[in-house]
Design a protein around this motif. Sequence first.
Motif, PDB file in Angstrom:
ATOM      1  N   ARG A   1      22.996  29.263  32.088  1.00  0.00           N
ATOM      2  CA  ARG A   1      23.941  30.471  31.864  1.00  0.00           C
ATOM      3  C   ARG A   1      24.887  29.249  30.599  1.00  0.00           C
TER       4      ARG A   1
ATOM      5  N   LYS B   1      25.122  29.858  26.803  1.00  0.00           N
ATOM      6  CA  LYS B   1      25.659  30.590  25.509  1.00  0.00           C
ATOM      7  C   LYS B   1      25.918  29.510  24.193  1.00  0.00           C
TER       8      LYS B   1
ATOM      9  N   ARG C   1      38.535  22.043  30.719  1.00  0.00           N
ATOM     10  CA  ARG C   1      39.091  22.872  31.173  1.00  0.00           C
ATOM     11  C   ARG C   1      38.685  23.662  32.662  1.00  0.00           C
ATOM     12  N   GLU C   2      37.342  23.899  32.315  1.00  0.00           N
ATOM     13  CA  GLU C   2      36.198  24.332  33.028  1.00  0.00           C
ATOM     14  C   GLU C   2      36.350  23.950  33.937  1.00  0.00           C
TER      15      GLU C   2
ATOM     16  N   ILE D   1      39.201  23.870  36.857  1.00  0.00           N
ATOM     17  CA  ILE D   1      39.096  25.344  37.441  1.00  0.00           C
ATOM     18  C   ILE D   1      38.082  25.140  38.709  1.00  0.00           C
TER      19      ILE D   1
ATOM     20  N   ILE E   1      39.548  24.994  42.297  1.00  0.00           N
ATOM     21  CA  ILE E   1      38.397  25.800  43.356  1.00  0.00           C
ATOM     22  C   ILE E   1      37.563  25.017  45.124  1.00  0.00           C
TER      23      ILE E   1
ATOM     24  N   LEU F   1      42.473  19.999  34.039  1.00  0.00           N
ATOM     25  CA  LEU F   1      43.684  21.473  34.150  1.00  0.00           C
ATOM     26  C   LEU F   1      45.040  21.853  32.827  1.00  0.00           C
TER      27      LEU F   1
ATOM     28  N   PHE G   1      46.885  30.329  39.111  1.00  0.00           N
ATOM     29  CA  PHE G   1      47.967  30.006  37.347  1.00  0.00           C
ATOM     30  C   PHE G   1      48.325  30.690  36.610  1.00  0.00           C
TER      31      PHE G   1
ATOM     32  N   SER H   1      47.979  30.460  33.699  1.00  0.00           N
ATOM     33  CA  SER H   1      47.123  31.148  32.634  1.00  0.00           C
ATOM     34  C   SER H   1      45.808  31.831  32.894  1.00  0.00           C
TER      35      SER H   1
ATOM     36  N   ASN I   1      43.172  30.680  34.235  1.00  0.00           N
ATOM     37  CA  ASN I   1      42.809  30.510  34.487  1.00  0.00           C
ATOM     38  C   ASN I   1      40.913  30.740  35.238  1.00  0.00           C
ATOM     39  N   LEU I   2      40.029  32.084  34.734  1.00  0.00           N
ATOM     40  CA  LEU I   2      39.198  32.031  35.074  1.00  0.00           C
ATOM     41  C   LEU I   2      38.698  32.182  34.077  1.00  0.00           C
ATOM     42  N   LEU I   3      37.092  31.389  34.496  1.00  0.00           N
ATOM     43  CA  LEU I   3      35.952  30.965  33.646  1.00  0.00           C
ATOM     44  C   LEU I   3      35.122  32.366  32.793  1.00  0.00           C
ATOM     45  N   ASN I   4      35.466  31.625  31.566  1.00  0.00           N
ATOM     46  CA  ASN I   4      35.549  32.926  29.618  1.00  0.00           C
ATOM     47  C   ASN I   4      34.045  33.469  30.448  1.00  0.00           C
ATOM     48  N   ARG I   5      33.230  34.531  29.630  1.00  0.00           N
ATOM     49  CA  ARG I   5      31.841  34.565  29.326  1.00  0.00           C
ATOM     50  C   ARG I   5      31.346  34.336  30.893  1.00  0.00           C
ATOM     51  N   THR I   6      32.229  34.585  32.027  1.00  0.00           N
ATOM     52  CA  THR I   6      31.818  34.622  33.000  1.00  0.00           C
ATOM     53  C   THR I   6      32.650  36.330  33.537  1.00  0.00           C
TER      54      THR I   6
ATOM     55  N   GLU J   1      31.449  37.022  39.659  1.00  0.00           N
ATOM     56  CA  GLU J   1      31.297  35.677  39.675  1.00  0.00           C
ATOM     57  C   GLU J   1      32.051  34.727  39.675  1.00  0.00           C
TER      58      GLU J   1
ATOM     59  N   ARG K   1      40.331  35.934  43.785  1.00  0.00           N
ATOM     60  CA  ARG K   1      39.613  34.325  43.565  1.00  0.00           C
ATOM     61  C   ARG K   1      40.489  32.952  44.521  1.00  0.00           C
TER      62      ARG K   1
END
Lengths: 413, 243
Positions: free
Chosen positions: A12, A16, A312-313, A316, A320, A410, B91, B93, B95-100, B104, B157
């Motif tokens: 994936r 992108k 950043r990803e 994140i 978690i 982050l 958070f 902002s 902080n979710l994953l984009n394009r997901t 998910e 989440r």
Amino acid sequence: MSFLDTVRIALRALLKNKMRAVLTIIGVVIGIAAVTTIVSIGQGAGQLVSGEFEALGTNVVLVLPGQTRRGGVRQSGAPTLTAADADAIRVECPAVLAASPIVGTSGQIIYGNENWNPKEMQGVGADHLTVRNWALDAGGFFSQTDIDSNAQVCVIGQTLIPKLFRTVNPLDETVRVNNVPFRIIGILKKKGANMVGDDQDDVVLMPHSTVRKRLNGSPLDTVHAIMVSARSTDQMSKATKEIRALMYERHEVGPNDEADFSVQDTTEIAATLAIITGTLTLMLSAIAGISLLVGGVGIMNIMLVSVTERTREIGIRMAIGARGKDILRQFLVESVVLSCIGGAIGIALGTAASMAATMLINAYKPGTEWPMVVSIPAALVAMAFAAAVGVFFGYYPARRASMLDPIDALRYE
Amino acid sequence: MALIELKDVRRVYDLGEVQVHALRSVTRNVELGEYIALIGASGSGKSTLMNTLGCLDRPTHGSYLLGGEEVVTMNRDQRAKIRNRQLGFVFQSYNLLNRTSALENVELPLMYGKKIPPRERRDRAMEMLGKVGLADRYHHHPSQLSGGQQQRVAIARALVNRPSILMGDEPTGNLDSKTSREVIELFRELNEEQKITVILVTHDQNVARNAKRVIVLRDGEVVEDTQEFSLAKAALEYDPTVS
């Protein structure tokens, strides 16, 4: 995280940025395609060479006349070998299976109102077919008795049949060679072209004594060469030694004298040729390997950019609960997926390219059967190599990603 | 035994020539099921305390027991495991994953935890999305959701792995007052009905007022720890340089 999930996430992430992924892959594609093509063509050449030598008989030793010295002038190809040498070699050397003296000649062969100039016209011994590992299609071969009596008989190759005989069965027909009549007593099996593209079936074999006396009109009992076959390929070097020793004795060559003959072992030529083609393949592969290296650096570059972009990803994921090794694996799998896709496309392209090359060679050199080699192990090795490139060049960026501090990652904008 | 036991926790940033004392000495306990707001001016050390509690950062001194386990001596992987199993983060902002997709995003913590079959993973994520009222938006990407919706996905989440503590770093900071109230309400429900321990860092007085306990920090030290919001507010507004 399971391996399947990791691969899914990697795919994936690559999707992108399709354009970038494609451009990165191209580097690997070119490298792997080049390696595959070169290895495949090189192996084809190797097979062709070794095939030729097997056809010639891998156990064949050639005894050739050496240089003689007459008043300080060296002369090559002097008539120093005799048919008696051939007999002696056969009888006295235990490692020798058969020996055949060879007397070359040339001329026109005529049947009725057809004529033909065969490429090869040779006077040979009775054991010639054993030596050359050749078989008859029809009829028989001349015997020692025929040789002793200078019989005017011959055995012809397949190429001559359509040239001289249209509907007639050539067996027992009489042809004339330079106005000397010869009865055809046998027809050879088809042998095809040799490695330089010469038709080996364009041949007429006659008793060497007949050729010498009736065609060449030579008063001497000399032959142009002696072809010897060893009992097996393993016994080649033993046979060569025995022949050399025997010939030294028969020709009374002293320890300080120059031999008036030479012994050529064809496996040596075959081995040398194999080394040459092998070295060439290796060298070309190394050059192709460089392009693979460049492809790998391309992957590394893109992965580094990707790690920075996705800091950043990474943060994140770490927050978690992703461990360093999860992140490492994710990026590593990504680069391996990239390189493996490139590898698969490269193998397909390389195979197609080598097929095209083979077809071109065969089309431009009629009679040559350049073998098409698609080696599964080579493809697997190429694939493994592509994956290794992915791991090798992907490790550093992946490691860098996994070492990031979650807080810093982050906060990264 | 308290859920969280901080004993003389200090955090010093060594910037070469100067040493910054982000946390001077904090000793505090947090019990299971509490709802705490950490407040303080910028630079008071509340974010550092939050990161420490969240096992994202390690104190330079002191002891931090989480559920009886010492966190300070843990390595990176062990702390990652704690974050995954026992803590949930929200958070400012999102902080979710984009394009997901939302689904998910919610599934993500389950992927990094114990092995769970994909089907069960999906079911649990869907259930969590349902609890935050976004079951019908599961396939939407963050860019297709409003700020409030994104924050609710982030909360789903944070909770999907059934952690004992939910941590928020300015969770309402990017939201308008209406959605802000919704999110505050969600925190209160989670705390009261599901007994989840909630610890929030905030500037928002509405958020702090909602909490059952407010801890005020100044210059890396706790200056007030109270259940009365008015006392906290007074402590926050107290300026030692004026008197």
